[in-house]
Motif scaffolding. Sequence first.
Motif, PDB file in Angstrom:
ATOM      1  N   ILE A 648      -1.951   0.739  -1.996  1.00 15.43           N
ATOM      2  CA  ILE A 648      -2.087  -0.718  -2.112  1.00 15.43           C
ATOM      3  C   ILE A 648      -1.508  -1.195  -3.439  1.00 15.43           C
ATOM      4  O   ILE A 648      -0.781  -2.189  -3.511  1.00 15.43           O
ATOM      5  CB  ILE A 648      -3.560  -1.120  -1.977  1.00 15.43           C
ATOM      6  CG1 ILE A 648      -4.051  -0.846  -0.541  1.00 15.43           C
ATOM      7  CG2 ILE A 648      -3.758  -2.595  -2.331  1.00 15.43           C
ATOM      8  CD1 ILE A 648      -5.530  -1.070  -0.345  1.00 15.43           C
ATOM      9  N   GLU A 652       1.771  -3.567  -3.840  1.00 17.01           N
ATOM     10  CA  GLU A 652       1.623  -4.826  -4.560  1.00 17.01           C
ATOM     11  C   GLU A 652       2.682  -4.959  -5.646  1.00 17.01           C
ATOM     12  O   GLU A 652       3.290  -6.016  -5.843  1.00 17.01           O
ATOM     13  CB  GLU A 652       0.223  -4.884  -5.162  1.00 17.01           C
ATOM     14  CG  GLU A 652      -0.179  -6.253  -5.696  1.00 17.01           C
ATOM     15  CD  GLU A 652      -1.613  -6.272  -6.153  1.00 17.01           C
ATOM     16  OE1 GLU A 652      -1.887  -5.672  -7.221  1.00 17.01           O
ATOM     17  OE2 GLU A 652      -2.455  -6.859  -5.457  1.00 17.01           O
ATOM     18  N   GLN A 653       2.944  -3.855  -6.368  1.00 19.04           N
ATOM     19  CA  GLN A 653       3.950  -3.868  -7.421  1.00 19.04           C
ATOM     20  C   GLN A 653       5.340  -4.121  -6.846  1.00 19.04           C
ATOM     21  O   GLN A 653       6.134  -4.882  -7.403  1.00 19.04           O
ATOM     22  CB  GLN A 653       3.922  -2.535  -8.186  1.00 19.04           C
ATOM     23  CG  GLN A 653       2.651  -2.329  -9.007  1.00 19.04           C
ATOM     24  CD  GLN A 653       2.594  -0.949  -9.645  1.00 19.04           C
ATOM     25  OE1 GLN A 653       3.439  -0.108  -9.364  1.00 19.04           O
ATOM     26  NE2 GLN A 653       1.594  -0.729 -10.489  1.00 19.04           N
ATOM     27  N   LYS A 683      -1.145 -10.466 -12.346  1.00 23.88           N
ATOM     28  CA  LYS A 683      -0.745  -9.160 -11.816  1.00 23.88           C
ATOM     29  C   LYS A 683       0.539  -8.658 -12.494  1.00 23.88           C
ATOM     30  O   LYS A 683       0.708  -7.453 -12.695  1.00 23.88           O
ATOM     31  CB  LYS A 683      -0.555  -9.249 -10.296  1.00 23.88           C
ATOM     32  CG  LYS A 683      -1.872  -9.440  -9.551  1.00 23.88           C
ATOM     33  CD  LYS A 683      -1.679  -9.412  -8.047  1.00 23.88           C
ATOM     34  CE  LYS A 683      -3.003  -9.580  -7.314  1.00 23.88           C
ATOM     35  NZ  LYS A 683      -3.891  -8.412  -7.555  1.00 23.88           N
TER      36      LYS A 683
END
Length: 693
Positions: A648, A652-653, A683
């Motif tokens: 995950i 996401e990155q 983030k």
Amino acid sequence: MGQVMSRLSICLYNYHTIGDAMTIMIEKEVAGLPFLNEQGYLLGMVTKNQIIEKGIENYVAGDKAADYLTNRFLPLNEDALLEDVWNLPFDIYPVLNNMEELIGIVSKYSLLQGYFLEVRSRSQELEAVFNSAHNGILSINKQGIITSLNPAAEKPTRTTKEEAVGRFLNDIIIPTGLLEVLRNGIPEYGAKFQVGRRLYISNRTPIMKDGEVVGAVGVFQDVSEIEKVLQELQSVKQLNEELQTIIASSYDGLIICNGQGDILRCNPAVGRILEAPWERLVGRPFKELVDKGIFKNNIIQLVKKQGGFISILERPFTKHSLVITANPVFSEEEEIVKIVINIRDMTELEFLREALEESKQLSEKYESQIALMRNHKEIGTELRYCSIIMNNVLDLAYRVSQVDSPVVLVGEQGVGKEEIARSIHFQSKRSKGPFYKINCGSVPEHLLEIELFGEGTFNGRNIGKPGGLELANQGSVYLENIGNMPLNLQGRLVRVLQDKMLQATGEKDRKSIDIRILSGTEKPLKKLVEKGLFRSDLFYTLNIVPIKVPALRERKEDLIPLVLFNLEQNNKRHGFEKVFSPEAVQLILDYPWLGNVREMANVVERLAVTANEKVISAEEVDEVLYEKEQSPLKTVTVTGVVPLKEAIIDLEQQLLSLAMKLHGTTVKAAEALGVNQSTVVRKLQKLKNNHGG
């Protein structure tokens, strides 16, 4: 199903033996029994066939009935139709009611028998309908052999059912095209043919089975008398339509009354002149119009008293001055049977004069716009419109073009802000001066400073590069994306606008300038001021007349004119004759056009250039419009197994990096990812910290 099943008063449970089951099946004359648990839930079926399959030699009456239980069964609902279940694979079925309660069983034999009786009943009904039909019906099989002929078809075919059935079609009747329908499988409707003096109309259709033509059927109807009546009716109808058209199209009001003065008919002009719903007047006495004060005189009574033509003047000093004439229609007995009333509004001449004057004023008002379109054809490509919202925008733009106030155009990218800025300039008193555009968001700060204010002497050298503000002297400057202008340059711009003096970068001397500032921004400047991204003094200097330019999706009525105009331009440029299919036009209307007019123009040019045929299909439009759905943002590929938490974080990155690469800013990346901008910023910072700054 409920009509053919056997209702059960007993079922099998865990305590029953197979001997008990056989005894019950023999007594009830059934081929099987349902087996229930203690809660009454259906577990399966115990059938005679199951006992036989296990072998008679292994049969022991004392064995448990559960040992012979089979789950090869299918419960049926009591409301199920026989035609849906008669060919199911099992020999016996439990039957449930709508409460899922077991109420009976039914055997394969009962299903077949019931279905056979139903099919036979339907067959008899169809045969009765076939023989009773008023129209003639004739059918042939694949070989052209007559398979059926009803009594109504015997007369047009000049044969009988006994003579025709079983024989080749051409041996019985003159060919009527039925064999052609059999050969090509294409139905033929409304074909006329004549037998003696009788005229028939025939519909011929192929009989299809599993996608193959297995026969054809023809239906005949005697239309001899109907044809004559239709011809007469058509003449009367045409005459009536002509009279209706004449009455409805008359600019004068027309009222037709019977001899008693009741209104039989009137036209829309009556409603316009009397300012009343004309449809409601039909069936009412003309006297009501006099009683309500609409008319002062009852012209019906005047006609009857005079016995002939009457013409009077009504309401000479009111809004509508009317001349009313009435002409009686007499019967053979010299009695008045109808009265035709004509109403003419004499004030229409005054209205026409006023309309002509208004038209003249409008012509003068838009004269500069017409000259603009003739002398500057490059302007207005994106300003074609028919919507009220865009008409209001351009009307405001025209009005502000007649003064010298600053204007701020607010709207999304591609909506045509620059086109409107150009139109404001070329309709203004500065139209003979230069129009200079500067994009405040596309160049670095130091280059933007030179682009705006120019560059003077540097280390003793006279570079002599004038800026856009100087080049636009006596004209207009359009500052695109002004919200992206750095704050220090905003301060310099405020001083230039307030002092009307320009000092180039590196230059000591100042020079006088006379320019008009037109600005463009995607977001209202007031919001940027509140966030500290825009100087309030510059805001109050520029935001004299803000004009919000609507997105293309907010004015869908302008979409088709713009699309057709751009397609026409591309056709002329490339020598094409491309057109859009109706389905393609619908796709264009349904598309959101987030890139607005600019995106639309690019899409139309691409379709015009790449379309294979003259007609641009919906498939080609769909492929071009929705190719973005193939973006990597919407594809996730897994090549190995890793801990879910790590997967995950890694995904996401990747999404954050790709969104920033594609869109450039955290605001647009957040919109693409469907999250808040603060989430993207947080983030990204976390990602930066994880990689050591």
